[in-house]
Design a protein around this motif. Structure first.
Motif, PDB file in Angstrom:
ATOM      1  N   UNK A   1       0.854  -1.194   0.000  1.00 37.45           N
ATOM      2  CA  UNK A   1       0.000   0.000   0.000  1.00 37.45           C
ATOM      3  C   UNK A   1       0.888   1.243   0.000  1.00 37.45           C
ATOM      4  N   UNK A   2       0.587   2.220  -0.847  1.00 32.88           N
ATOM      5  CA  UNK A   2       1.469   3.371  -0.963  1.00 32.88           C
ATOM      6  C   UNK A   2       1.173   4.412   0.108  1.00 32.88           C
ATOM      7  N   UNK A   3       2.024   5.458   0.146  1.00 27.77           N
ATOM      8  CA  UNK A   3       1.917   6.487   1.178  1.00 27.77           C
ATOM      9  C   UNK A   3       0.594   7.224   1.114  1.00 27.77           C
ATOM     10  N   UNK A   4       0.112   7.503  -0.112  1.00 33.41           N
ATOM     11  CA  UNK A   4      -1.140   8.241  -0.256  1.00 33.41           C
ATOM     12  C   UNK A   4      -2.310   7.454   0.326  1.00 33.41           C
ATOM     13  N   UNK A   5      -2.348   6.148   0.076  1.00 31.66           N
ATOM     14  CA  UNK A   5      -3.463   5.362   0.570  1.00 31.66           C
ATOM     15  C   UNK A   5      -3.439   5.279   2.094  1.00 31.66           C
ATOM     16  N   UNK A   6      -2.287   5.183   2.695  1.00 35.53           N
ATOM     17  CA  UNK A   6      -2.193   5.073   4.141  1.00 35.53           C
ATOM     18  C   UNK A   6      -2.714   6.320   4.847  1.00 35.53           C
ATOM     19  N   UNK A   7      -2.573   7.480   4.229  1.00 34.97           N
ATOM     20  CA  UNK A   7      -2.886   8.722   4.920  1.00 34.97           C
ATOM     21  C   UNK A   7      -4.096   9.457   4.347  1.00 34.97           C
ATOM     22  N   UNK A   8      -4.929   8.758   3.569  1.00 34.30           N
ATOM     23  CA  UNK A   8      -6.144   9.379   3.057  1.00 34.30           C
ATOM     24  C   UNK A   8      -7.184   9.484   4.167  1.00 34.30           C
ATOM     25  N   UNK A   9      -8.292  10.168   3.857  1.00 35.77           N
ATOM     26  CA  UNK A   9      -9.313  10.430   4.866  1.00 35.77           C
ATOM     27  C   UNK A   9      -9.963   9.137   5.363  1.00 35.77           C
ATOM     28  N   UNK A  10     -10.344   9.142   6.602  1.00 34.12           N
ATOM     29  CA  UNK A  10     -10.941   7.985   7.256  1.00 34.12           C
ATOM     30  C   UNK A  10     -11.727   8.493   8.455  1.00 34.12           C
ATOM     31  N   UNK A  11     -12.850   7.952   8.840  1.00 34.64           N
ATOM     32  CA  UNK A  11     -13.430   6.701   8.362  1.00 34.64           C
ATOM     33  C   UNK A  11     -14.360   6.906   7.175  1.00 34.64           C
ATOM     34  N   UNK A  12     -15.009   5.826   6.762  1.00 34.33           N
ATOM     35  CA  UNK A  12     -15.981   5.908   5.675  1.00 34.33           C
ATOM     36  C   UNK A  12     -17.248   6.585   6.169  1.00 34.33           C
ATOM     37  N   UNK A  13     -18.077   7.019   5.213  1.00 36.20           N
ATOM     38  CA  UNK A  13     -19.397   7.525   5.577  1.00 36.20           C
ATOM     39  C   UNK A  13     -20.197   6.413   6.249  1.00 36.20           C
ATOM     40  N   UNK A  14     -21.052   6.798   7.170  1.00 37.18           N
ATOM     41  CA  UNK A  14     -21.874   5.822   7.888  1.00 37.18           C
ATOM     42  C   UNK A  14     -22.827   5.118   6.923  1.00 37.18           C
ATOM     43  N   UNK A  15     -22.965   3.811   7.088  1.00 40.02           N
ATOM     44  CA  UNK A  15     -23.948   3.054   6.312  1.00 40.02           C
ATOM     45  C   UNK A  15     -25.336   3.554   6.701  1.00 40.02           C
ATOM     46  N   UNK A  16     -26.193   3.944   5.732  1.00 41.92           N
ATOM     47  CA  UNK A  16     -27.419   4.679   6.062  1.00 41.92           C
ATOM     48  C   UNK A  16     -28.610   3.837   6.498  1.00 41.92           C
ATOM     49  N   UNK A  17     -28.499   2.518   6.508  1.00 40.28           N
ATOM     50  CA  UNK A  17     -29.635   1.669   6.853  1.00 40.28           C
ATOM     51  C   UNK A  17     -29.365   0.883   8.129  1.00 40.28           C
ATOM     52  N   UNK A  18     -30.454   0.442   8.766  1.00 40.56           N
ATOM     53  CA  UNK A  18     -30.303  -0.425   9.935  1.00 40.56           C
ATOM     54  C   UNK A  18     -29.985  -1.855   9.512  1.00 40.56           C
ATOM     55  N   UNK A  19     -30.302  -2.209   8.266  1.00 39.10           N
ATOM     56  CA  UNK A  19     -29.961  -3.535   7.743  1.00 39.10           C
ATOM     57  C   UNK A  19     -28.442  -3.625   7.608  1.00 39.10           C
TER      58      UNK A  19
END
Length: 260
Positions: A1-19
Motif C-alpha cells: 500500500x502506498x503512502x497516499x493510501x495510508x494517509x487518506x481520509x478515514x473513516x468511511x461515511x456511515x452506512x445509512x440503513x439499519x440492515x
C-alpha cells in the motif's frame, strides 16, 4: 500500500440503513494499480426511491440489484458528484455538441432489454473499452435492466431511425441519477456521451428535479474526472456534507466512459 493510501481520509461515511451490509474482501482497485478496493453493500429485491436517495447521499451507488458503498482502507478517492440542475451552465464545447444533436430523437421510457440494445452494448464493450470478450445477454440484463428501484431509459435515434445510444438512469423524488450510458462505437464522433449527459440534466430540470447525480468523481483518475466538466457541481464530503466543487474542470475526452 502506498503512502497516499495510508494517509487518506478515514473513516468511511456511515452506512445509512439499519440492515447490516456485507463487506467484500480487498481486491485490486480498478482505478489505481497500486491500491486495493473494498466495498460494503447488499442485494435488494425492491428499494423505495426515497430510501435510495438517502443511500446516494451517503455515497452509495448501484450495479444491478447490488447497492454498494466504497470503504477502501485509507482511500477516499471515490466521491459522489451531483449537479444542481437550476444552475447548470454548458461550456463552449458542450454548447456546440448540444447544437449538433438537434437532429436526434430521444425516447424516455421504462427500461426494456432487447436483442438490438445488447448488440450495441457488446460492440461498445469490445470496440470502445477494448475488452476481448463482450457480455452475454443474461449478464447485460442483470447489470442494466434488473433494477430494484425506479429507473428510466433514454434512447437516442438519428433522423433515419437508427438507434445510436442508450442511457439508464434512476429517478428519486429529488434527482435523476445516471447509471450507465452505452452507444454505437461507429458513431463516436458525435460525442453521444456528452450529449446524453446534457439531455439528462435538461430533462431533470424540466421535471422539477433539483439534482443530476453523475456517480463517483475519482480524484486522481483522469478517465473519471470528465464528470467535473458538468457544473457547477457539488462533491460529497467524507463528513456527509455536500460542498461546491472548486477544482478546475478536467481536460478529458468528451465521451463518457461510464457513470456507475
Amino acid at each position: 500500500m502506498d503512502e497516499q493510501q495510508q494517509h487518506s481520509e478515514w473513516p468511511a461515511l456511515r452506512w445509512p440503513l439499519t440492515i447490516v451490509a456485507q463487506e467484500s474482501p480487498d481486491i485490486p482497485c480498478s482505478y489505481f494499480s497500486d491500491r486495493l478496493s473494498r466495498m460494503r453493500g447488499l442485494g435488494c429485491g425492491q428499494l423505495d426511491a426515497a430510501v435510495y436517495q438517502t443511500m446516494m447521499d451517503a455515497g452509495c451507488r448501484r450495479s444491478g440489484r447490488l447497492i454498494y458503498q466504497p470503504i477502501c482502507g485509507g482511500c477516499r478517492a471515490c466521491r459522489q458528484y451531483r449537479v444542481p440542475t437550476a444552475t447548470f451552465m454548458m461550456n463552449k464545447t458542450q454548447r456546440r455538441i448540444w447544437r449538433k444533436g438537434t437532429d436526434l430523437t430521444v425516447t424516455v421510457q421504462q427500461p426494456e432489454a432487447t436483442q438490438a440494445k445488447w448488440e450495441i452494448y457488446e460492440r461498445y464493450q469490445r470496440e470502445w473499452h477494448q475488452r476481448e470478450e463482450g457480455a452475454d445477454y443474461e449478464s447485460f440484463v442483470q447489470f442494466l435492466y434488473d433494477s430494484p428501484t425506479d429507473s428510466l431509459e433514454f434512447i437516442y435515434h438519428d433522423g433515419s431511425g437508427a438507434m445510436l445510444g442508450i442511457g439508464i438512469c434512476d429517478i428519486t423524488p429529488k434527482a435523476l441519477s445516471s447509471v450507465y450510458f452505452y452507444f454505437d462505437p461507429a458513431k463516436a464522433q458525435r460525442r453521444l456521451g456528452t450529449f446524453s449527459a446534457l439531455y439528462e440534466i435538461e430533462w431533470a430540470k424540466t421535471q422539477g428535479l433539483p439534482y443530476w447525480y453523475a456517480g463517483y468523481l475519482v480524484d486522481g483518475c483522469s478517465k473519471m474526472m470528465y464528470k467535473s466538466d458538468f457544473g457547477p457541481g457539488e462533491l460529497l464530503g467524507t463528513d456527509g456534507v455536500w460542498r461546491p466543487l472548486t477544482r478546475p474542470a478536467s481536460a478529458c475526452d468528451d465521451n463518457r466512459l461510464d457513470a456507475v
